[in-house]
Write a protein that holds these residues in place. Structure first.
Motif, PDB file in Angstrom:
ATOM      1  N   ALA A 173       1.524  -0.881   0.170  1.00 18.06           N
ATOM      2  CA  ALA A 173      -0.303   0.188  -0.214  1.00 18.06           C
ATOM      3  C   ALA A 173       0.810   1.310   0.139  1.00 18.06           C
ATOM      4  O   ALA A 173       0.489   2.298  -0.063  1.00 18.06           O
ATOM      5  CB  ALA A 173      -1.103   0.497   1.294  1.00 18.06           C
ATOM      6  N   LEU A 212       0.296   5.471  -4.735  1.00 22.13           N
ATOM      7  CA  LEU A 212      -0.369   6.014  -3.706  1.00 22.13           C
ATOM      8  C   LEU A 212      -0.026   7.467  -3.189  1.00 22.13           C
ATOM      9  O   LEU A 212      -0.833   8.117  -2.222  1.00 22.13           O
ATOM     10  CB  LEU A 212      -0.470   4.983  -2.047  1.00 22.13           C
ATOM     11  CG  LEU A 212      -1.026   3.739  -2.729  1.00 22.13           C
ATOM     12  CD1 LEU A 212      -1.645   2.651  -1.734  1.00 22.13           C
ATOM     13  CD2 LEU A 212      -2.856   4.148  -3.517  1.00 22.13           C
ATOM     14  N   CYS A 240     -10.781   6.906   0.218  1.00 25.84           N
ATOM     15  CA  CYS A 240      -9.771   5.428  -0.361  1.00 25.84           C
ATOM     16  C   CYS A 240      -9.939   4.792   1.213  1.00 25.84           C
ATOM     17  O   CYS A 240      -9.527   5.408   1.822  1.00 25.84           O
ATOM     18  CB  CYS A 240      -8.501   5.336  -0.822  1.00 25.84           C
ATOM     19  SG  CYS A 240      -8.296   6.144  -2.798  1.00 25.84           S
ATOM     20  N   ILE A 250      -8.247   1.037   2.051  1.00 25.01           N
ATOM     21  CA  ILE A 250      -7.214   0.210   1.589  1.00 25.01           C
ATOM     22  C   ILE A 250      -7.032  -0.729   2.307  1.00 25.01           C
ATOM     23  O   ILE A 250      -6.387  -0.743   3.188  1.00 25.01           O
ATOM     24  CB  ILE A 250      -6.081   0.888   0.891  1.00 25.01           C
ATOM     25  CG1 ILE A 250      -6.299   2.300  -0.143  1.00 25.01           C
ATOM     26  CG2 ILE A 250      -4.913   0.561   0.325  1.00 25.01           C
ATOM     27  CD1 ILE A 250      -5.130   3.230   0.007  1.00 25.01           C
ATOM     28  N   ALA A 299      -3.665  -5.890  -3.383  1.00 25.87           N
ATOM     29  CA  ALA A 299      -4.313  -4.629  -2.381  1.00 25.87           C
ATOM     30  C   ALA A 299      -5.881  -4.233  -3.558  1.00 25.87           C
ATOM     31  O   ALA A 299      -6.002  -4.691  -4.145  1.00 25.87           O
ATOM     32  CB  ALA A 299      -3.749  -3.761  -3.095  1.00 25.87           C
ATOM     33  N   VAL A 312      -9.016  -1.558  -2.952  1.00 31.52           N
ATOM     34  CA  VAL A 312      -8.988   0.134  -2.790  1.00 31.52           C
ATOM     35  C   VAL A 312     -11.061  -0.129  -2.986  1.00 31.52           C
ATOM     36  O   VAL A 312     -11.359   0.214  -4.409  1.00 31.52           O
ATOM     37  CB  VAL A 312      -8.582   0.691  -3.544  1.00 31.52           C
ATOM     38  CG1 VAL A 312      -8.962   1.891  -3.271  1.00 31.52           C
ATOM     39  CG2 VAL A 312      -7.127   0.495  -3.714  1.00 31.52           C
TER      40      VAL A 312
END
Length: 177
Positions: free
Chosen positions: A8, A13, A30, A32, A62, A64
């Motif tokens: 992340a 990001l 977001c 995450i 990942a 989101v």
């Protein structure tokens, strides 16, 4: 589905939110979950999506949840400091707030996808889910925050992902006035 993980903290990001939105409103929120740190959250999210999207959520390094904050205008005094009246433009117009948040939050989601793709990540935007369930599971107590779409991120296993699908020529669906 995915062959390698992605943290992340990846650079996309840190930089995707530098792109423009209306009045610098930045209405996207977001949530995450990344690299197995959020297995319970991934299972909770998987329970809110369609059957074909469930394995994508569970296997993604990942995931989101991209949501919009319909109270974004409360942040305008600091995000758009050169015009301290900007907040008042939205205070008594819920429809304008909702439309602006959705439109600009969607732009921010597109910026996130472009940033991830620029770093070589595969992206899986999806809308096969129950918005109300996702909002209840992840944004309880915040009715002004509403889920827009879900995005999985990682390095896809080439044996399980499609080659780039056909793209229509510009004039197929567009026109220049």
């Amino acid at each position: 589905m995915f062959s390698r993980s992605v943290g992340a903290s990846s650079s996309f990001l840190r930089h995707y939110d530098e792109a423009p939105t209306l009045l610098n409103s930045q209405p996207q929120i977001c949530a995450i979950g990344a690299d197995g740190e959020q297995d319970a959250a991934k299972r909770k999210l998987a329970a809110c999506v369609s059957a074909q999207n469930e394995p994508k959520i569970l296997s993604a390094p990942a995931t989101v949840i991209l949501a919009t904050d319909n109270h974004f205008h409360n942040h305008l005094p600091s995000l758009f400091p050169h015009n301290q009246t900007a907040k008042s433009w939205f205070e008594h117009d819920a429809a304008l707030r909702e439309t602006s948040a959705f439109r600009n939050g969607t732009l921010q989601g597109a910026y996130l996808i472009i940033a991830a793709r620029a770093l070589g990540l595969d992206t899986g935007p999806m809308s096969g889910f129950d918005n109300a369930k996702v909002d209840e599971a992840f944004f309880v107590g915040s009715p002004h925050i509403r889920t827009n779409f879900i995005l999985t991120l990682g390095y896809g296993d080439p044996s399980s992902i499609f080659e780039r699908l056909p793209r229509p020529k510009f004039r197929t669906f567009n026109r220049i006035w």
